[in-house]
Scaffold this motif. Structure first.
Motif, PDB file in Angstrom:
ATOM      1  N   ALA A  18      40.727  42.588  42.214  1.00  0.00           N
ATOM      2  CA  ALA A  18      39.456  41.520  42.213  1.00  0.00           C
ATOM      3  C   ALA A  18      38.516  42.168  41.370  1.00  0.00           C
ATOM      4  CB  ALA A  18      39.263  41.605  43.675  1.00  0.00           C
ATOM      5  N   TRP A  19      38.181  43.297  41.330  1.00  0.00           N
ATOM      6  CA  TRP A  19      37.208  43.876  40.346  1.00  0.00           C
ATOM      7  C   TRP A  19      37.449  43.580  38.911  1.00  0.00           C
ATOM      8  CZ3 TRP A  19      37.115  47.828  36.647  1.00  0.00           C
ATOM      9  CH2 TRP A  19      35.848  48.194  36.332  1.00  0.00           C
TER      10      TRP A  19
ATOM     11  N   ASP B 205      39.615  41.455  37.633  1.00  0.00           N
ATOM     12  CA  ASP B 205      39.352  39.828  37.338  1.00  0.00           C
ATOM     13  C   ASP B 205      37.734  39.355  37.337  1.00  0.00           C
ATOM     14  OD1 ASP B 205      41.907  39.878  36.806  1.00  0.00           O
ATOM     15  OD2 ASP B 205      42.762  39.275  38.815  1.00  0.00           O
ATOM     16  N   SER B 206      36.850  39.902  38.119  1.00  0.00           N
ATOM     17  CA  SER B 206      35.569  39.383  38.233  1.00  0.00           C
ATOM     18  C   SER B 206      35.113  39.755  36.808  1.00  0.00           C
ATOM     19  CB  SER B 206      34.805  39.909  39.174  1.00  0.00           C
ATOM     20  OG  SER B 206      34.526  41.394  39.332  1.00  0.00           O
TER      21      SER B 206
ATOM     22  N   ASP C 117      32.953  37.420  34.401  1.00  0.00           N
ATOM     23  CA  ASP C 117      31.821  36.686  34.744  1.00  0.00           C
ATOM     24  C   ASP C 117      30.887  37.616  34.932  1.00  0.00           C
ATOM     25  OD1 ASP C 117      33.568  34.320  34.952  1.00  0.00           O
ATOM     26  OD2 ASP C 117      34.398  34.516  36.977  1.00  0.00           O
ATOM     27  N   ALA C 118      30.939  38.745  35.016  1.00  0.00           N
ATOM     28  CA  ALA C 118      30.156  39.695  35.491  1.00  0.00           C
ATOM     29  C   ALA C 118      29.342  40.269  34.121  1.00  0.00           C
ATOM     30  CB  ALA C 118      30.366  40.863  36.211  1.00  0.00           C
TER      31      ALA C 118
END
Length: 193
Positions: free
Chosen positions: A123-124, A126-127, A130-131
């Motif tokens: 999850a980190w 794949d985020s 966007d971050a």
């Protein structure tokens, strides 16, 4: 935009040499010396992160990184096994260790399962698009070997049991490039200046 992530495994510690479920131990003198010898290997053009554990934070500092500790990059919570040697736990809890090694959803120690670690680390990763500014850029993260294994399993969409087939040596870099759900990987480069 492409994200380039370099996952760096920490230098050696006494817990690693003893095959002990780490309990936030510091680098040993040899590990610290190796990390300091590689200082500057990553430059300053990257966002830097670290597992919150002491060994990772010390490695990041020795490498010259101002790394932000992230809970998402923490080592697997080993519950009541934390701080114990693997051989001692295996002798006392043979079936529990066997379950932990063969069932990625098992957490006989009362902590986190390997699947939970993979999902958290995935999850980190794949985020990140966007971050980061403009959806891309360079990231370096000093993380425990289990976090590197979880990331590799995630980016390859491999079965969770592949976790045990990924060897991560101390002070090596695993490089990922891509974006959510589409990653490429380069494993095991020795970190040097």
């Amino acid at each position: 935009m492409t994200v380039r992530v370099t996952l760096v495994s920490p230098a050696t510690s006494e817990a690693l040499r003893e095959v002990r479920f780490d309990h936030d131990s510091p680098l040993d003198p040899a590990g610290l010396a190796h990390a300091e010898a590689a200082a500057g290997a990553f430059g300053t053009d990257r966002q830097a992160y670290a597992s919150p554990g002491l060994r990772c934070r010390e490695t990041a500092r020795a490498l010259g990184l101002a790394a932000e500790p992230l809970a998402e990059l923490a080592t697997c919570d080993m519950g009541r096994w934390r701080g114990q040697r693997l051989d001692a736990v295996a002798a006392a809890e043979e079936q529990a260790v066997a379950a932990w090694l063969t069932d990625p959803t098992a957490s006989p120690h009362g902590g986190e399962s390997l699947r939970d670690v993979r999902l958290r680390v995935g999850a980190w990763l794949d985020s990140l698009p966007d971050a980061l500014p403009d959806g891309g850029g360079r990231v370096v993260a000093v993380v425990e070997p289990d976090v590197v294994r979880a990331a590799v399993v995630h980016v390859l969409s491999a079965p969770d049991l592949a976790f045990w087939r990924v060897d991560v040596r101390p002070l090596t870099a695993t490089e990922l490039s891509g974006r959510a759900q589409r990653w490429n990987i380069q494993c095991g480069r020795l970190v040097s200046r």
